[in-house]
Design a protein around this motif. Structure first.
Motif, PDB file in Angstrom:
ATOM      1  N   VAL A  41       0.857  -1.186   0.000  1.00  0.00           N
ATOM      2  CA  VAL A  41       0.000   0.000   0.000  1.00  0.00           C
ATOM      3  C   VAL A  41       0.896   1.240   0.000  1.00  0.00           C
ATOM      4  O   VAL A  41       1.677   1.448   0.924  1.00  0.00           O
ATOM      5  CB  VAL A  41      -0.954   0.024   1.211  1.00  0.00           C
ATOM      6  N   TYR A  73      -7.995   4.206   0.750  1.00  0.00           N
ATOM      7  CA  TYR A  73      -7.813   3.324   1.907  1.00  0.00           C
ATOM      8  C   TYR A  73      -8.344   4.129   3.090  1.00  0.00           C
ATOM      9  O   TYR A  73      -7.850   5.223   3.354  1.00  0.00           O
ATOM     10  CB  TYR A  73      -6.330   3.013   2.063  1.00  0.00           C
ATOM     11  N   ILE A  83     -10.807  -0.566   1.625  1.00  0.00           N
ATOM     12  CA  ILE A  83     -10.466   0.101   0.373  1.00  0.00           C
ATOM     13  C   ILE A  83     -11.729   0.194  -0.460  1.00  0.00           C
ATOM     14  O   ILE A  83     -12.501  -0.771  -0.552  1.00  0.00           O
ATOM     15  CB  ILE A  83      -9.367  -0.666  -0.391  1.00  0.00           C
TER      16      ILE A  83
END
Length: 138
Positions: A41, A73, A83
Motif C-alpha cells: 500500500v 484506503y 479500500i
C-alpha cells in the motif's frame, strides 16, 4: 475468556507454536491472489483526524489515504480498515457523526500502519477490507 478446539484443527486453525502458525499464514498469503499486502500500500496522501470520546476519554482516530485513480484506503472512527473506489467515499467520510458532535482535529504528519487487505464479496460496497470484516474473504 477461554477457547475450545478439536485435535483435528491443530496445524490448520490452532497452532502449538508460533513458527507453525507463521508458515501456515505465509502459505495462505502465497496461495491467494485477492490479497493486498500491507507493504504494497503506497498512499499519495493521508488525511487523519482524532478526538477524545467524552464518555470514556478514549482517543478516536480516523483517516483516509488517496491511492490514486479515485481509490481510497479508509478507516472511519468506528469501522475496519477498508479500500473503496469513488469520490463519494470521501464525502461520506467527512459526514460521519463524529465530525458533527466530536469536534475532531486534523493530525499533521500522521503515520499509520497499513493492514493486509482481503477482497470483499457482495453485499459489501467495499472492495477490500482487513481481516475480521465478515465479507473480506480474500
Amino acid at each position: 475468556m477461554y477457547f475450545t478446539t478439536n485435535n483435528d484443527e491443530i496445524g490448520e486453525r490452532t497452532f502449538l507454536g508460533y513458527r507453525d502458525a507463521k508458515e501456515k499464514a505465509c502459505g495462505y498469503l502465497r496461495s491467494h491472489t485477492d490479497i493486498i499486502l500491507a507493504d504494497d500500500v503506497k498512499p499519495l496522501s493521508i488525511a487523519a483526524y482524532s478526538y477524545v470520546r467524552a464518555f470514556d476519554d478514549r482517543v478516536m482516530t480516523a483517516f483516509y489515504c488517496d491511492l490514486g485513480d479515485a481509490i481510497y484506503y479508509i478507516q472511519e472512527f468506528m469501522t475496519f480498515h477498508y479500500i473503496c473506489k469513488g469520490k463519494k467515499w470521501i464525502k461520506r467520510f467527512m459526514e460521519q457523526h463524529e465530525f458533527k458532535h466530536g469536534n475532531p482535529q486534523e493530525i499533521q504528519g500522521y503515520e499509520l500502519r497499513f493492514k493486509n487487505m482481503y477482497k470483499c464479496v457482495k453485499p459489501s460496497d467495499w472492495l477490500y477490507a482487513e481481516s475480521g470484516y465478515s465479507y473480506a474473504v480474500g
